[in-house]
Structure formats: structure tokens, C-alpha cells
Design an enzyme around this catalytic site. Structure first.
Site, short mmCIF file in Angstrom:
data_model
loop_
_atom_site.label_atom_id
_atom_site.label_comp_id
_atom_site.label_asym_id
_atom_site.label_seq_id
_atom_site.Cartn_x
_atom_site.Cartn_y
_atom_site.Cartn_z
N SER A 113 -0.34 -10.62 6.08
CA SER A 113 -0.26 -10.12 4.71
C SER A 113 0.89 -9.14 4.49
O SER A 113 2.04 -9.49 4.69
CB SER A 113 -1.60 -9.49 4.32
OG SER A 113 -1.57 -9.15 2.97
N HIS A 114 0.55 -7.91 4.13
CA HIS A 114 1.54 -6.91 3.76
C HIS A 114 2.13 -6.18 4.96
O HIS A 114 2.98 -5.32 4.80
CB HIS A 114 0.89 -5.91 2.81
CG HIS A 114 -0.42 -5.40 3.37
ND1 HIS A 114 -1.53 -6.20 3.43
CD2 HIS A 114 -0.76 -4.23 3.91
CE1 HIS A 114 -2.52 -5.52 3.98
NE2 HIS A 114 -2.08 -4.32 4.28
N ASP A 277 3.10 -9.76 -2.15
CA ASP A 277 3.19 -9.33 -0.75
C ASP A 277 3.53 -10.49 0.18
O ASP A 277 3.85 -11.59 -0.27
CB ASP A 277 1.88 -8.65 -0.32
CG ASP A 277 0.73 -9.63 -0.21
OD1 ASP A 277 0.74 -10.64 -0.95
OD2 ASP A 277 -0.18 -9.41 0.61
N ASP A 279 1.92 -12.67 2.02
CA ASP A 279 1.23 -13.95 1.88
C ASP A 279 0.91 -14.32 0.44
O ASP A 279 0.17 -15.29 0.18
CB ASP A 279 -0.04 -13.98 2.74
CG ASP A 279 -1.07 -12.94 2.31
OD1 ASP A 279 -0.66 -11.88 1.78
OD2 ASP A 279 -2.27 -13.18 2.51
N ASP A 281 -0.86 -12.90 -2.04
CA ASP A 281 -2.12 -12.69 -2.75
C ASP A 281 -2.18 -11.37 -3.52
O ASP A 281 -3.08 -11.16 -4.32
CB ASP A 281 -3.33 -12.85 -1.81
CG ASP A 281 -3.26 -11.94 -0.59
OD1 ASP A 281 -2.30 -11.16 -0.47
OD2 ASP A 281 -4.18 -12.04 0.25
N ARG A 282 -1.19 -10.49 -3.28
CA ARG A 282 -1.21 -9.22 -4.02
C ARG A 282 -0.21 -9.24 -5.16
O ARG A 282 0.73 -10.05 -5.16
CB ARG A 282 -0.82 -8.08 -3.09
CG ARG A 282 -1.77 -7.86 -1.97
CD ARG A 282 -1.39 -6.63 -1.20
NE ARG A 282 -2.41 -6.40 -0.17
CZ ARG A 282 -2.64 -5.23 0.39
NH1 ARG A 282 -1.92 -4.18 0.06
NH2 ARG A 282 -3.59 -5.10 1.29
N LYS A 376 -7.52 -13.62 -3.76
CA LYS A 376 -6.74 -12.93 -4.78
C LYS A 376 -5.41 -13.67 -4.90
O LYS A 376 -5.00 -14.36 -3.98
CB LYS A 376 -6.56 -11.46 -4.45
CG LYS A 376 -5.97 -11.13 -3.09
CD LYS A 376 -6.05 -9.63 -2.87
CE LYS A 376 -5.44 -9.19 -1.56
NZ LYS A 376 -6.38 -9.29 -0.42
#
Ligand code: VG1
Ligand code: CO
Length: 543
Positions: A113-114, A277, A279, A281-282, A376
Site C-alpha cells: 500500500s502506502h 496511494d 495500490d 485504494d486511498r 476502498k
């Protein structure tokens, strides 16, 4: 080609955190490490013989290599077909979309992710179930138990598969289908949003910039914003996914998306700025010289949902994670729909969405989504904002201020202390727990403490209970202080301190959040011994 059974032994600590297993790349590169975890997943998810697996990641370092290993293991374990994103790319929400659309048994998403990427940075892997959502705790616990007793894994000997061209090939009786990572996702976005209205907005002087942070959303954003919606070429910046995200921290917040933030606070700022981000999703949403907190964003999208075709029939309910501000609760109340409060992590929303209890979900950590998928979804949130602005034709700032006037403003902030020594972090939590015993009824920062607890959640659908989800100090006037330890870091501990207070009076809604919350911040630092116990004088990131 032959299936091989390889003897192995358990590794310490292959326990999935808030969002899958995240470790330094070097940890994943140990012999058998990735294989053990993948086999433990396969051993824990039931009978998938002949079924479809979805596979892809955010393009970070080790992504391609992991994909080849997983393809060989999926074939050896009896999957019938794997759908893999071209170049190994699938954003988290796109993977969720593909799992659902193609009736897959589940999916493996390769991402941290982030967290930063590269040889000395982080890698991660998470398993999503057939509804497209993160595996629930019962499944991640079963996977973890399996990692502790594993003694062999299965893999086929075969050359690498070409994942850079779409098309199908066979691997030991299993079909490998390399798919366009964007197509299914873009088609879903077209069903939900009014692309004509957005095209009209973008074609008439509205200025928009999207920062893909050299992470997975680049190809999605170029296709959807530039090609399909006619945004000016180059409005997507840092569009090319890089294995190390260009050396950056692919976390769309005020600290790590610095360039975008500077551009949006300039006197010639565009009308809307957004970022996603690692991946995808943010999301972070900025107006000209105006930051929209993710908690406000959820509330505002909920209040305006009926202006968007996909939600014109109304919302069944809203869910937010516990540390997320209570702004959405007020909208739910006005709409006469339920609002659920869940622990941190998207997996807790899955049951509510599957049962049709909620349509929109959100977290304070730049996560917003709906039941269109079970993750998300960063680009979806940006399209939602574009669609609402295309209908309402006002600036982001006036839209948000108008929302506050109607519903009141929830001043909100999160202070992160990253890379803190684990023992010190635990001492902070212990100090807060101790203080919680005598705080109720007393005054802190000029407010009366109503109650204190360690947040626990009972899932209303399956009755499962999740305890120890955050230490709360709740005030009579609705203000809150919350402490929790992050479950996504890979070195040391991260302490998150969340602060919230409610301001119904429009004449007092114009303060800077840090100023408005100064009293609560000082009280929270004091009660927790945060500075004294960690040796830190200020947070690493303030949101
Ligand atoms: C953080 C956020 C949480 C989010 C999680 C995964 O977890 O606080 O809200 O769901 O990251 O996000 P933690 O345990 O570090 O606070 V991400 O974009 O993996 O995909
Ligand atoms: Co993410």
C-alpha cells in the site's frame, strides 16, 4: 513439467496485519518465505479445485518475481485459471472488481500500500475472498495458524510466463489469462458516474490535477481522466508506475504528497487536486488552497450521493471506522439511515456491504468506498467528487463550508509518531490505559470526560467479536481522543493519536484544525506521557 513438493519449516511472524502480510523485501526474499505464506493461504481457504484466482499488484519491487512464483504454485495446487493483470499490475480496487465480475474464488494482491518500495523497502501480500474483499479475521487467523505448522509447499517447475502481453496460455493444466488491468474497472466507473457531465465540466475551464505518485493508479488515471473524460493531457502527474515509486512515499497526505499540496496552495491553484496511494485504494482531495479531511469527504459524498447516477436511489446506510470523525453520523441521521462504527481496516465493512446494510464506507486514513467493490477505492472517490462538482458547479471550499453550516464542523486531526521503539509505544498505551481508570467524570482540556474504553466491536452479521481496537477518551460534548498502534508498519511501532471536537456554530467554523484542537492535543500528550516516554517532541505526520 512436474509438480514438486518442497520441504520447508515455519517462519516467525507471518501474521497478516491490518491489511495483509507486510515485511521488508529482504524478508520476502528469504528462501521459502513467500512460498510458505502462499501455501498457507491455499491450505486455509477451502476447495478451489478448477476455480479462478485473480493475481496482480501495485508494481513495486519484487512484484514480478512474486507473480511468477505464485503462478507456479497456483498451478501445482489445482486452480483452473488465474487472471493476472498485464505487467503484473492490478490496483486493489480493480482486483476487487475483477474478482467479483469474473466470479473468482479469490485473489492475491501484492502490495504494501502506502509504504515505500524498492530493494530496501517494503513488500506485502493480501488474500481477498470471493466477494472481492479483504479476508475476514477468521480467515487471516487460520492462515497464520497454518504458517506455524507448515512443512511443505507445492510448485511446478516451469519457465516464466510472459505477463507483458494480454492473452491466454497453459501452465501444467491451468490457464493463465493475462488481462488488461484497467478495462473491467473503467467499465464499472462508467456505470456509476455521469461521464457526460464530468466531460462537460472538464471541457469548460475547470482545472484538475491528479498525482499518481509513480504508483499503480497511473495507467487507470490516464485512461479514465485523460482518454475517456477529456481532461487535459498531462493532468495526471507522476503517471508511470515505478518499482520504487521514484524514491517517494506513495502515501497521499499533506506530508508525502508535498508537490501536489504546494501546487494546490499556490495562488494559481487548479480547482481540484487529488492523489492516490501505492495500490490505488486511498484518495486525498484538495480544492484550491483547501484541504478536505477524509472524514469530511465521506460525509460530503454521503450528503450528495443522490446527485450521482449510481446512488440516485439513495443509500442503505453508512459505515465508518471508529477513529474516523463523526461527521458522517450527522448525515446518516439527516437521511434517516443507519451509521455503523467498525474497527480500523476495510475487512470490517465487508459483511455490512454483503448484507446490504451499508452503501458508503470510509476511514480517516484517506479511504472511501462503496458497495460497487469490497475495497476502498481512490479513483472512484475522485470521480465522485468530480461528478458532484459537475452537478453543483461551485468550488470545493464553498461546498465544504456549506456542508459545515448545515451539519456543523467536526474539527479533526491525526498525529502519527512513526518508527517509535516498540517498548516505548507499549508504555504509552499502558499509561493511557491507567489514566482511563480515573478520568470519567473529571475535566480534561476544559471538558468533562464521559467515558473511557478500549474499543470492541461485535459484527452484527456473524457475531464475531474484535477487541482492543483503540483506547478512547470520550467527552460529554462529543469530543474524542483515541490512541491506537498501527498494524501496517514494518519497523518499530507507529502510535496514532486521533483528536476530534464538534463545532455547530458557523461563526466558529473557520479556525485552523490544529488551533481548534490545541487544548485536546496538549491534554492527550500529557495524559499519555507520549513525549516523555518516546523521547519525541512532535509527530512525524500530522493530518
Ligand atoms: C492504516 C490505516 C487504516 C487502513 C490501513 C490499510 O492502518 O490507519 O485505516 O485501513 O492502513 O490501508 P494502521 O493499522 O497502520 O493504522 V492501505 O491503503 O493498506 O491499503
Ligand atoms: Co492502500
Amino acid at each position: 513439467m512436474a509438480i514438486r513438493t518442497v520441504s520447508t519449516r515455519p517462519f516467525d511472524g507471518q501474521r497478516p496485519g491490518t491489511s495483509g502480510l507486510r515485511k521488508k523485501v529482504a524478508v520476502f526474499q528469504q528462501e521459502h518465505y513467500l512460498e510458505n505464506f502462499v501455501q498457507s493461504v491455499f491450505d486455509s481457504i477451502g476447495d478451489f479445485k478448477g476455480e479462478t484466482l485473480v493475481l496482480g499488484g501495485d508494481g513495486r519491487y519484487f512484484n514480478r518475481q512474486a507473480i511468477q512464483t505464485i503462478l507456479r504454485m497456483a498451478a501445482a495446487n489445482g486452480f483452473g485459471r488465474v487472471l493476472v493483470g498485464r505487467h503484473g499490475i492490478l490496483s486493489t480496487p480493480a482486483a476487487s472488481c475483477v474478482i467479483r465480475k469474473h466470479g473468482a474464488f479469490g485473489g492475491l494482491i501484492l502490495s504494501a500500500s502506502h509504504n515505500p518500495g524498492g530493494p530496501s523497502q517494503d513488500f506485502g501480500i493480501k488474500y481477498n475472498t470471493g466477494n472481492g474483499g479483504p479476508a475476514p479475521e477468521a480467515v487471516t487467523e487460520a492462515i497464520y495458524r497454518r504458517t506455524q505448522s507448515i512443512d511443505c509447499y507445492r510448485i511446478v517447475d516451469a519457465p516464466d510466463i510472459d505477463i507483458d502481453r494480454t492473452g491466454t496460455c497453459a501452465l501444467e493444466g491451468m490457464a493463465v489469462e493475462v488481462i488488461d488491468p484497467v478495462a473491467d474497472y473503467a467499465a464499472l466507473m462508467q456505470e456509476i458516474f455521469d461521464f457526460d457531465a464530468i466531460r462537460d465540466l472538464l471541457g469548460n475551464g475547470f482545472r484538475f490535477v491528479f498525482d499518481a505518485m509513480h504508483a499503480v493508479t497511473g495507467p487507470y488515471a490516464v485512461e479514465i481522466f485523460e482518454r475517456q473524460l477529456g481532461a487535459s493531457e498531462g493532468c495526471v502527474i507522476r503517471a508511470e508506475p515505478l518499482e520504487d515509486f521514484g524514491g517517494g512515499h506513495p502515501d497521499p497526505n499533506l506530508t508525502y504528497a508535498k508537490e501536489l499540496v504546494e501546487r494546490m496552495f499556490d495562488e494559481h491553484a487548479p480547482d481540484l487536486g487529488a492523489a492516490s496511494d501505492g495500490d490505488g485504494d486511498r484518495n486525498m482531495i484538495l480544492g484550491a488552497r483547501f484541504f478536505v479531511t477524509p472524514s469530511d469527504s465521506l460525509a460530503i459524498l454521503a450528503a450528495n450521493a443522490q446527485r450521482v447516477p449510481g446512488y440516485a436511489g439513495g443509500l442503505s446506510g453508512i459505515a465508518r471506522s471508529m477513529p474516523t470523525s463523526q461527521a458522517a453520523d450527522r448525515v446518516a441521521e439527516a437521511l434517516g439511515i443507519p451509521c455503523y462504527e467498525t474497527p480500523t481496516g476495510w475487512k470490517f465493512f465487508g459483511n455490512l456491504m454483503d448484507a446490504g446494510r451499508v452503501t458508503l464506507c470510509g476511514e480517516e486514513s484517506f479511504g472511501t468506498g462503496s458497495d460497487h467493490v469490497r475495497e476502498k477505492d481512490g479513483l472512484w472517490a475522485v470521480l465522485f467528487w468530480l461528478n458532484v462538482l459537475a452537478v453543483r458547479r461551485m468550488s470545493v471550499a464553498s461546498l465544504v463550508r456549506g456542508h459545515w453550516r448545515r451539519f456543523g464542523r467536526n474539527y479533526y486531526s491525526r498525529h502519527d509518531y512513526e518508527g517509535v521503539d516498540m517498548t516505548a509505544a507499549e508504555a504509552v498505551m499502558a499509561r493511557v490505559r491507567k489514566a482511563q481508570e480515573h478520568l470519567p467524570g473529571s475535566k480534561l482540556a476544559g471538558r468533562v470526560v464521559r467515558a473511557c474504553d478500549d474499543f470492541a466491536y461485535t459484527d452484527p452479521i456473524d457475531g464475531s467479536v474484535s477487541r482492543h481496537q483503540g483506547l478512547r477518551i470520550l467527552f460529554e460534548d462529543g469530543s474524542r481522543i483515541v490512541f491506537r498502534l498501527s498494524g501496517t508498519g514494518t519497523s518499530g511501532a507507529t502510535i496514532r493519536m486521533y483528536l476530534e471536537s464538534y463545532e455547530p456554530d458557523p461563526s466558529r467554523q473557520g479556525l485552523d484544525a490544529q488551533q481548534a484542537l490545541a487544548g485536546l492535543i496538549a491534554a492527550a500528550v500529557d495524559v499519555s506521557g507520549l513525549h516523555e516516554l518516546t523521547g519525541r517532541q512532535q509527530p512525524t505526520v500530522i493530518t
